[in-house]
Design a protein around this motif. Structure first.
Motif, short mmCIF file in Angstrom:
data_model
loop_
_atom_site.label_atom_id
_atom_site.label_comp_id
_atom_site.label_asym_id
_atom_site.label_seq_id
_atom_site.Cartn_x
_atom_site.Cartn_y
_atom_site.Cartn_z
N GLU A 112 0.83 -1.22 0.00
CA GLU A 112 0.00 0.00 0.00
C GLU A 112 0.86 1.26 0.00
O GLU A 112 0.37 2.34 -0.33
N LEU A 113 2.15 1.13 0.36
CA LEU A 113 3.05 2.29 0.40
C LEU A 113 3.95 2.37 -0.83
O LEU A 113 4.80 3.25 -0.90
N ALA A 114 3.80 1.45 -1.76
CA ALA A 114 4.62 1.45 -2.98
C ALA A 114 3.86 2.18 -4.08
O ALA A 114 2.80 1.74 -4.53
N ALA A 115 4.38 3.33 -4.50
CA ALA A 115 3.67 4.19 -5.46
C ALA A 115 3.38 3.45 -6.76
O ALA A 115 2.31 3.62 -7.35
N LYS A 116 4.33 2.63 -7.24
CA LYS A 116 4.12 1.92 -8.50
C LYS A 116 2.95 0.94 -8.40
O LYS A 116 2.09 0.88 -9.28
N LEU A 117 2.89 0.19 -7.31
CA LEU A 117 1.82 -0.78 -7.13
C LEU A 117 0.47 -0.09 -6.96
O LEU A 117 -0.54 -0.55 -7.48
N VAL A 118 0.47 1.04 -6.24
CA VAL A 118 -0.78 1.79 -6.05
C VAL A 118 -1.28 2.34 -7.39
O VAL A 118 -2.46 2.20 -7.73
N ALA A 119 -0.37 2.93 -8.18
CA ALA A 119 -0.75 3.51 -9.46
C ALA A 119 -1.27 2.44 -10.43
O ALA A 119 -2.29 2.63 -11.10
N GLU A 120 -0.58 1.31 -10.49
CA GLU A 120 -1.00 0.25 -11.42
C GLU A 120 -2.32 -0.38 -10.97
O GLU A 120 -3.13 -0.77 -11.80
N ASN A 121 -2.53 -0.48 -9.66
CA ASN A 121 -3.78 -1.03 -9.15
C ASN A 121 -4.95 -0.13 -9.53
O ASN A 121 -6.01 -0.61 -9.95
N ILE A 122 -4.77 1.20 -9.41
CA ILE A 122 -5.82 2.14 -9.81
C ILE A 122 -6.07 2.03 -11.31
O ILE A 122 -7.22 2.02 -11.76
N ALA A 123 -4.99 1.94 -12.10
CA ALA A 123 -5.13 1.85 -13.55
C ALA A 123 -5.91 0.60 -13.96
O ALA A 123 -6.79 0.67 -14.83
N ARG A 124 -5.61 -0.54 -13.31
CA ARG A 124 -6.34 -1.77 -13.64
C ARG A 124 -7.82 -1.64 -13.28
O ARG A 124 -8.69 -2.14 -13.99
N GLN A 125 -8.12 -0.98 -12.16
CA GLN A 125 -9.52 -0.78 -11.78
C GLN A 125 -10.24 0.10 -12.80
O GLN A 125 -11.40 -0.17 -13.16
N LEU A 126 -9.56 1.14 -13.29
CA LEU A 126 -10.18 2.03 -14.28
C LEU A 126 -10.44 1.29 -15.59
O LEU A 126 -11.44 1.54 -16.26
N GLU A 127 -9.55 0.36 -15.94
CA GLU A 127 -9.76 -0.44 -17.15
C GLU A 127 -10.96 -1.37 -17.00
O GLU A 127 -11.60 -1.73 -17.99
N ARG A 128 -11.27 -1.74 -15.76
CA ARG A 128 -12.45 -2.58 -15.52
C ARG A 128 -13.71 -1.73 -15.27
O ARG A 128 -14.69 -2.23 -14.75
N ARG A 129 -13.63 -0.46 -15.63
CA ARG A 129 -14.76 0.48 -15.57
C ARG A 129 -15.21 0.79 -14.15
O ARG A 129 -16.39 1.10 -13.91
N ALA A 130 -14.29 0.72 -13.19
CA ALA A 130 -14.63 1.12 -11.83
C ALA A 130 -14.74 2.64 -11.77
O ALA A 130 -14.13 3.36 -12.56
N ASN A 131 -15.53 3.14 -10.83
CA ASN A 131 -15.66 4.58 -10.63
C ASN A 131 -14.32 5.13 -10.15
O ASN A 131 -13.76 4.64 -9.17
N PHE A 132 -13.81 6.15 -10.84
CA PHE A 132 -12.46 6.62 -10.53
C PHE A 132 -12.38 7.23 -9.12
O PHE A 132 -11.37 7.10 -8.43
N ARG A 133 -13.45 7.90 -8.67
CA ARG A 133 -13.42 8.51 -7.33
C ARG A 133 -13.28 7.44 -6.25
O ARG A 133 -12.51 7.58 -5.30
N ARG A 134 -14.04 6.37 -6.41
CA ARG A 134 -13.99 5.28 -5.43
C ARG A 134 -12.60 4.63 -5.44
O ARG A 134 -12.04 4.35 -4.37
N ALA A 135 -12.06 4.37 -6.62
CA ALA A 135 -10.75 3.71 -6.72
C ALA A 135 -9.65 4.57 -6.10
O ALA A 135 -8.80 4.06 -5.35
N VAL A 136 -9.69 5.87 -6.38
CA VAL A 136 -8.65 6.77 -5.86
C VAL A 136 -8.77 6.93 -4.34
O VAL A 136 -7.77 6.87 -3.61
#
Length: 214
Positions: A112-136
Motif C-alpha cells: 500500500e506504500l509502494a507508489a508503482k503498485l498503487v498507481a497500477e492497481n488504480i489503472a487496472r480498476q479504471l480499465e475494468r470500468r470502476a468509478n475513478f473517485r472510489r478507486a482513488v
C-alpha cells in the motif's frame, strides 16, 4: 517547480539510489548495457503484466555477472512452484544479456506504500470500468492506514467515459515535494479507457516521513 521534477531523481544521492548500478569506460559498452537493462525490465514487466506485483527492478553489473533484484508484493508468484518461475525467468533474461545472470527476489512488506503498485492497481480498476473517485479514495485510505504520512493521487483523461477530459486529484496528509529529507515514492501508470475513450493517466506520490540519516 516541485511538480515538474521527478521526486526520485530530485533526491538521488541524498537518500535515493539508481535502479541500475554499473560503470562503463567504453561508449559502446555503455549503449549496449543500457539497452540490455531496458530489455530486461520490459521482459520482467511483461511477464507479470496481468496483475500489479513488481515494484522495482534493480540491475547491478560486475566483471562476470549481472545481478537482477526484483522487489515484488507477491514473491510466490515470481518464484513459482519449486522455483520453476525463477529458473525460467533466468533463462529468458540470459538470452538478451551478454553475461550470466543471478536473480534475487525481495518481498515488499507493505504494497500500500509502494507508489508503482498503487498507481497500477488504480489503472487496472479504471480499465475494468470502476468509478475513478472510489478507486482513488480507497487507494489513498489504504495507504494512510498502512502508515503513510501523506499521499497524493492525480488522474487525468476522459474519466468515467465523459466527453471532456479533465484532471482530478486527491490529497491525504502532507506531501512536501520540496523537502529533500522527505522520503517520497513516485510513479505513473496508464489505463486504457473503455470503448475507445483514450488513455487515462495516473500519478501517485507517497510520503513515508522524513529521513533522519540525511
Amino acid at each position: 517547480m516541485g511538480q515538474k521534477v521527478n521526486p526520485i531523481s530530485f533526491r538521488l544521492q541524498v537518500h535515493k539510489n539508481w535502479s541500475s548500478r554499473w560503470f562503463s569506460s567504453n561508449k559502446r559498452d555503455f549503449a549496449k548495457w543500457l539497452v540490455e537493462d531496458a530489455r530486461v525490465r520490459e521482459l520482467i514487466e511483461a511477464k507479470f503484466a496481468s496483475r500489479p506485483t513488481i515494484n522495482l527492478i534493480e540491475v547491478e553489473r560486475s566483471a562476470n555477472l549481472i545481478t537482477v533484484t526484483i522487489h515484488t508484493a507477491k514473491a510466490g508468484v515470481v518464484i513459482g512452484r519449486g522455483g520453476a518461475g525463477v529458473t525460467e525467468l533466468k533463462k529468458d533474461i540470459e538470452k538478451i544479456t551478454s553475461l550470466p545472470v543471478r536473480i534475487n527476489i525481495e518481498e515488499v512488506k507493505r504494497p500500500e506504500l509502494a507508489a508503482k503498485l498503487v498507481a497500477e492497481n488504480i489503472a487496472r480498476q479504471l480499465e475494468r470500468r470502476a468509478n475513478f473517485r472510489r478507486a482513488v479514495k480507497m487507494a489513498a485510505q489504504n495507504a494512510m492506514n498502512a502508515g503513510a504520512k501523506g499521499i497524493r493521487i492525480e488522474v487525468a483523461g476522459r474519466l468515467n467515459g465523459a466527453e471532456m477530459s479533465r484532471r482530478e486529484k486527491v490529497i491525504e496528509g502532507s506531501v512536501p515535494l520540496h523537502t529533500l529529507r522527505a522520503d517520497i515514492d513516485f510513479h505513473t501508470a496508464r489505463a486504457l479507457g473503455p470503448n475507445g475513450t483514450g488513455i487515462i493517466g495516473v500519478k501517485v506520490w507517497v510520503y513515508k516521513g522524513e529521513r533522519s540519516d540525511v
